[in-house]
Design an enzyme around this catalytic site. Structure first.
Site, PDB file in Angstrom:
ATOM      1  CB  SER A   6      -0.889   0.002   1.249  1.00 56.99           C
ATOM      2  OG  SER A   6      -1.541   1.247   1.391  1.00 56.99           O
TER       3      SER A   6
ATOM      4  CE1 TYR B 270      -3.035  -2.723   5.584  1.00 50.70           C
ATOM      5  CE2 TYR B 270      -2.825  -0.412   4.961  1.00 50.70           C
ATOM      6  CZ  TYR B 270      -2.993  -1.740   4.609  1.00 50.70           C
ATOM      7  OH  TYR B 270      -3.106  -2.089   3.279  1.00 50.70           O
TER       8      TYR B 270
END
Length: 245
Positions: free
Chosen positions: A140, A163
């Site tokens: 990501s 995350y």
């Protein structure tokens, strides 16, 4: 026929990635933590005429499960051409650096980092037998320290210690893995599918799973003259795709 193994492929981006690879004539092993859901996903693809798909039970956080998946696939093929490490979790809330729990970090790292390591190491022998081995680690742009240090980054205020740090760690693993495999036909890259509308983010993302999967498949199918050890996010760099770590 080339072969591919996609982890976390029973739904969302992983499922669409498996579909697009199968549409390319590749035999796809569809990894699913819940085998029943994996079988249902395969049934859906077969109803579309894609018979070159097969469900494999896989929990990337469980050593025995990974070993069993390797043994199961090893009985069916001696060569694996493509490994797409797609399985992952967000890590729950809170995500603030001062409030996130150690258990959250452990769970996220177990799936997003250690899971990738487990699967990659387990399948390396099959990948080495391929003439064009490809590894795509689904990352990501949120894992880019460079972007998250820039107030101009469009997702600058979307911080999350759990995350984001797990994806930054995955990115470093990608760099080191590509380095260790340099000089071979391996192509190892981290690819951000973009902010996509899935249940992963409560369907808040603006992107479609079709476009997200295309971005992953693109790097799964590059030639031996293609890039390796790079980080791609076409959402953030539509021209070349490459972004800073």
């Amino acid at each position: 026929m080339k072969t591919a193994f996609v982890t976390g492929a029973n739904k969302s981006i992983g499922f669409e990635t498996a579909r697009q690879l199968a549409q390319q004539g590749i035999y796809v092993y569809l990894g699913s933590r819940d085998l029943g859901k994996g079988i249902a996903a395969v049934s859906q693809l077969r109803s579309e005429g894609l018979i070159n798909v097969e469900a494999i039970q896989l929990d990337v956080t469980d050593d025995a499960s990974v070993e069993h998946a390797r043994a199961a696939i090893g009985k069916k093929t001696k060569v694996l051409d493509i490994l797409i490490n797609n399985a992952g979790i967000y890590g729950g809330y809170p995500q603030e650096a001062l409030n996130a729990t150690i258990d959250q970090f452990k769970a996220a790292y177990d799936a997003n980092v250690y899971g990738v390591v487990r699967v990659t190491q387990a399948f390396m022998d099959l990948l080495k037998k391929s003439a064009e081995p490809r590894i795509v680690n689904v990352s990501s742009s949120q894992g880019s320290i460079t972007l998250h240090s820039d107030p101009a980054y469009k997702y600058y205020d979307y911080k999350g210690a759990v995350y984001l740090s797990s994806k930054a760690a995955l990115n470093m693993y990608t760099v080191v893995l590509a380095y260790e495999l340099k000089g071979s036909n391996f192509r190892v890259n981290a690819v951000c599918p973009g902010y996509t509308k899935t249940d992963f983010n409560g369907h808040r993302g603006p992107g479609s799973v079709d476009v997200a999967a295309k971005r992953i498949v693109k790097y799964a199918l590059i030639g031996n003259d293609g890039p390796t050890g790079k980080f791609f996010s076409e959402e953030n760099n539509p021209e070349t795709g490459e972004i800073a770590w």
